[in-house]
Design a protein around this motif. Sequence first.
Motif, short mmCIF file in Angstrom:
data_model
loop_
_atom_site.label_atom_id
_atom_site.label_comp_id
_atom_site.label_asym_id
_atom_site.label_seq_id
_atom_site.Cartn_x
_atom_site.Cartn_y
_atom_site.Cartn_z
N UNK A 61 -9.04 -19.67 -79.81
CA UNK A 61 -8.72 -19.49 -81.22
C UNK A 61 -7.23 -19.18 -81.32
N UNK A 62 -6.48 -19.90 -82.15
CA UNK A 62 -5.04 -19.65 -82.22
C UNK A 62 -4.75 -18.28 -82.83
N UNK A 63 -3.63 -17.72 -82.40
CA UNK A 63 -3.15 -16.47 -82.97
C UNK A 63 -1.99 -16.73 -83.89
N UNK A 64 -1.39 -15.67 -84.42
CA UNK A 64 -0.28 -15.88 -85.35
C UNK A 64 0.95 -16.52 -84.70
N UNK A 65 1.12 -16.35 -83.39
CA UNK A 65 2.32 -16.88 -82.72
C UNK A 65 1.99 -17.81 -81.56
N UNK A 66 0.75 -18.17 -81.39
CA UNK A 66 0.39 -19.08 -80.31
C UNK A 66 -0.70 -20.02 -80.77
N UNK A 67 -0.69 -21.17 -80.16
CA UNK A 67 -1.63 -22.22 -80.55
C UNK A 67 -2.94 -22.15 -79.78
N UNK A 68 -3.78 -23.14 -80.00
CA UNK A 68 -5.12 -23.11 -79.41
C UNK A 68 -5.22 -23.67 -77.99
N UNK A 69 -4.14 -24.26 -77.49
CA UNK A 69 -4.23 -24.91 -76.17
C UNK A 69 -3.34 -24.21 -75.15
N UNK A 70 -3.95 -23.95 -74.00
CA UNK A 70 -3.24 -23.32 -72.89
C UNK A 70 -3.62 -24.09 -71.63
N UNK A 71 -2.82 -23.96 -70.62
CA UNK A 71 -3.05 -24.74 -69.40
C UNK A 71 -3.29 -23.84 -68.21
N UNK A 72 -3.97 -24.40 -67.24
CA UNK A 72 -4.19 -23.74 -65.95
C UNK A 72 -3.93 -24.79 -64.88
N UNK A 73 -3.09 -24.48 -63.92
CA UNK A 73 -2.86 -25.39 -62.80
C UNK A 73 -3.42 -24.74 -61.53
N UNK A 74 -3.89 -25.57 -60.64
CA UNK A 74 -4.52 -25.07 -59.41
C UNK A 74 -4.45 -26.14 -58.34
N UNK A 75 -4.96 -25.78 -57.20
CA UNK A 75 -5.16 -26.73 -56.10
C UNK A 75 -3.87 -27.41 -55.64
N UNK A 76 -2.72 -26.74 -55.82
CA UNK A 76 -1.48 -27.35 -55.37
C UNK A 76 -1.39 -27.23 -53.85
N UNK A 77 -1.23 -28.36 -53.22
CA UNK A 77 -1.13 -28.38 -51.76
C UNK A 77 -0.25 -29.54 -51.33
N UNK A 78 0.64 -29.24 -50.43
CA UNK A 78 1.41 -30.26 -49.74
C UNK A 78 0.96 -30.23 -48.29
N UNK A 79 0.54 -31.36 -47.77
CA UNK A 79 0.08 -31.42 -46.38
C UNK A 79 1.23 -31.02 -45.45
N UNK A 80 0.88 -30.40 -44.34
CA UNK A 80 1.88 -29.80 -43.44
C UNK A 80 3.05 -30.71 -43.09
N UNK A 81 2.83 -31.97 -42.72
CA UNK A 81 3.98 -32.80 -42.34
C UNK A 81 4.94 -33.12 -43.49
N UNK A 82 4.53 -32.86 -44.72
CA UNK A 82 5.33 -33.25 -45.89
C UNK A 82 5.95 -32.06 -46.62
N UNK A 83 5.83 -30.89 -46.04
CA UNK A 83 6.37 -29.70 -46.72
C UNK A 83 7.88 -29.62 -46.59
N UNK A 84 8.50 -29.01 -47.59
CA UNK A 84 9.93 -28.75 -47.55
C UNK A 84 10.80 -29.87 -48.08
N UNK A 85 10.20 -30.90 -48.70
CA UNK A 85 11.02 -32.00 -49.20
C UNK A 85 10.92 -32.18 -50.71
N UNK A 86 10.45 -31.15 -51.43
CA UNK A 86 10.40 -31.21 -52.89
C UNK A 86 9.14 -31.80 -53.48
N UNK A 87 8.18 -32.12 -52.63
CA UNK A 87 6.94 -32.73 -53.12
C UNK A 87 6.18 -31.77 -54.04
#
Length: 152
Positions: A74-100
Amino acid sequence: MATRADVAEIVRLKALIMESYPFDVDLDSHPAWPSRAAAGIEEMLSHPDYTFFVVDAEDGRLAGCISAGITHHVPGPEWGPRHAYVADMCTDLPHRGNGLGRALMDAALAWCRDRGAQTVKLDATPSAIPVYEALGFERREDELFPTMSRLL
């Protein structure tokens, strides 16, 4: 964005994420987990308020993934009805550290903004906190409404 063809690889990356949890996850004692996870991912992919972003590696596997979902409130006086949740972020070991990870997060956040989300939350493993802070997320240990959960 991910397709059903990516489901098995997303399950593999989710298992890799769980290796960094601050508690022991014994997948060997849960042999049905991969098929339950695959079914859950397929259900998410079929829903318009959820998606996965993936990056293919040269060897036919996925180099990384992230999920994003929109929640409705339900929206409030200063915020709307939609919010986000991000999860499951994973970079496989050989590909880490390059901005993926940053590229995956940028894609997920753009998708969330395009769907009208005003805020985004995530849960971070201890080792990922510096990564998320570098991406602009703030620790909120002083939240007025602390996140709580329970099993149903």
